[in-house]
Design an enzyme around this catalytic site. Structure first.
Site, PDB file in Angstrom:
ATOM      1  N   ALA A 134       0.828  -1.212   0.000  1.00 23.50           N
ATOM      2  CA  ALA A 134       0.000   0.000   0.000  1.00 23.50           C
ATOM      3  C   ALA A 134       0.860   1.258   0.000  1.00 23.50           C
ATOM      4  CB  ALA A 134      -0.943  -0.014   1.201  1.00 23.50           C
ATOM      5  N   GLY A 135       2.017   1.167  -0.630  1.00 23.67           N
ATOM      6  CA  GLY A 135       2.868   2.344  -0.780  1.00 23.67           C
ATOM      7  C   GLY A 135       2.277   3.281  -1.824  1.00 23.67           C
ATOM      8  N   THR A 181       2.642   3.480  -5.085  1.00 22.74           N
ATOM      9  CA  THR A 181       2.102   2.843  -6.293  1.00 22.74           C
ATOM     10  C   THR A 181       0.835   2.063  -5.986  1.00 22.74           C
ATOM     11  OG1 THR A 181       4.344   2.654  -7.150  1.00 22.74           O
ATOM     12  CG2 THR A 181       2.650   1.397  -8.280  1.00 22.74           C
ATOM     13  N   LEU A 190       4.252  -5.985 -10.319  1.00 18.74           N
ATOM     14  CA  LEU A 190       4.923  -4.731 -10.660  1.00 18.74           C
ATOM     15  C   LEU A 190       6.322  -4.646 -10.039  1.00 18.74           C
ATOM     16  CD1 LEU A 190       4.294  -1.647 -11.787  1.00 18.74           C
ATOM     17  CD2 LEU A 190       4.395  -1.166  -9.358  1.00 18.74           C
ATOM     18  N   THR A 191       6.526  -5.406  -8.963  1.00 21.01           N
ATOM     19  CA  THR A 191       7.760  -5.298  -8.175  1.00 21.01           C
ATOM     20  C   THR A 191       9.011  -5.527  -9.026  1.00 21.01           C
ATOM     21  OG1 THR A 191       6.487  -6.135  -6.310  1.00 21.01           O
ATOM     22  CG2 THR A 191       8.889  -6.181  -6.092  1.00 21.01           C
ATOM     23  N   ASN A 192      10.005  -4.668  -8.864  1.00 19.98           N
ATOM     24  CA  ASN A 192      11.260  -4.790  -9.623  1.00 19.98           C
ATOM     25  C   ASN A 192      12.268  -5.700  -8.920  1.00 19.98           C
ATOM     26  OD1 ASN A 192      11.079  -3.312 -12.063  1.00 19.98           O
ATOM     27  ND2 ASN A 192      11.074  -1.407 -10.911  1.00 19.98           N
ATOM     28  N   HIS A 228      12.520  -4.795 -18.729  1.00 19.52           N
ATOM     29  CA  HIS A 228      12.183  -3.468 -18.201  1.00 19.52           C
ATOM     30  C   HIS A 228      13.483  -2.902 -17.667  1.00 19.52           C
ATOM     31  CE1 HIS A 228       9.757  -0.347 -16.525  1.00 19.52           C
ATOM     32  NE2 HIS A 228       9.967  -0.671 -15.276  1.00 19.52           N
TER      33      HIS A 228
END
Length: 312
Positions: free
Chosen positions: A13-14, A16, A123-125, A180
């Site tokens: 819940a940051g 993004t 989504l996490t890099n 990415h």
């Protein structure tokens, strides 16, 4: 049985995750569950309540809750994973690998336990490797585990092109292949302004500069913010993917998909053009590539594989 709203859970819940929740709620795509770690449960509840209280003004119907209990996510239709540590200035995406892999494994176990039939968007890099981790950990079929990078990379490319030509972004289409990161491959040949090939509208050196800026788009924002990374455009990109699935739109969107021979690669997650709809990734679209593009893609694949070597 009465009709039920779709349920979308967002893990992390940051900036993004919360921004994604807010966009999804405004689009009325379903009820939203925002999940974070127990230490952050109250702030997460606060964000959810704050969003909910905007609904009378913005005019959307969606229930939004914040929690640290995965039981609240039960029977989600789509789960979006944004959890993980963020990139700091001077840090490469690869530095994040080991920490975020541990987080992905823990999150995936909980997601699968409570929503065995959901679609997962990661989504996490570093996102190619993290999507692979979630895929392996979940045991889900490949169409139901998808990574987000191409929609964002393409959005950046389209933004810069629209600025260059002083045209509406709505008329600009583009495609970005590969990982990415600095090795992404923007396919200028498949990019258009209102159906007109960009190569006929923008001189080569300007196009090359736009491609270069697109590659470094994430880093540009990391450096400007000084703390944290981009979140408005990543959240909007996630929302576009969620919408394509929830509404079964069968959109042609770049996404990180599991390849089984497409483009000559096997057993890796890579950014490719896909058809995204009610069955998740319904098809990987294979484009004819020039030798130069193939070489650029190979370099991109090499980078993804190097990150995957770090995986435990």
């Amino acid at each position: 049985m009465g009709m039920k709203r779709k349920k979308i859970s967002i893990i992390g819940a940051g900036f993004t995750g919360a921004t994604t929740a807010f966009i999804l709620a405004q689009k009325e795509l379903g009820d939203i569950v925002l999940v974070d770690i127990p230490q952050l449960e109250n702030p997460t509840k606060g964000k959810a309540l704050d969003m909910l209280e905007s609904s009378p003004v913005l005019g959307f119907d969606a229930n939004i809750i914040g929690t640290s209990d995965y039981a609240d996510t039960a029977d989600s239709d789509v789960v979006v994973i944004t959890a993980g540590i963020a990139r700091k200035p001077g840090m490469s995406r690869d530095d994040l690998v080991t920490t975020n892999q541990g987080i992905m494994k823990a999150v995936t176990k909980e997601v699968v336990k409570y929503s065995p039939n959901c679609f997962i968007i990661v989504l996490t890099n570093p996102v190619d490797a993290m999507t692979y981790t979630v895929f392996k950990e979940s045991g889900f079929p490949k169409n139901r585990v998808i990574g987000q990078s191409g929609v964002l990379d393409t959005a950046r490319f389209r933004t810069f092109v629209a600025q260059e030509l002083n045209l509406s972004v709505k008329d600009i289409t583009g495609f970005v292949l590969g990982g990415h990161g600095d090795d992404m491959v923007p396919l200028v040949r498949y990019s258009y302004a209102g159906g007109i090939p960009l190569e006929t509208l923008i001189p080569k050196e300007r196009l090359d500069a736009i491609v270069e800026r697109t590659r470094k788009g994430g880093g540009e924002i990391v450096n400007l913010l000084g703390n944290g990374s981009a979140y408005y455009a990543p959240a909007a990109s996630l929302a576009e993917m969620v919408e394509a699935i929830v509404k079964d739109q069968r959109r042609v969107l770049p996404a990180i998909a599991y390849l089984e021979g497409e483009y000559g690669y096997e057993g890796i997650y890579l950014g490719v053009p896909t058809i995204l709809g009610g069955n998740g990734i319904e098809k990987v679209i294979e484009l004819e590539l020039t030798e130069e593009e193939k070489a650029a893609l190979a370099k991109s694949v090499e980078s993804v594989k190097n990150v995957m070597k770090v995986l435990q």
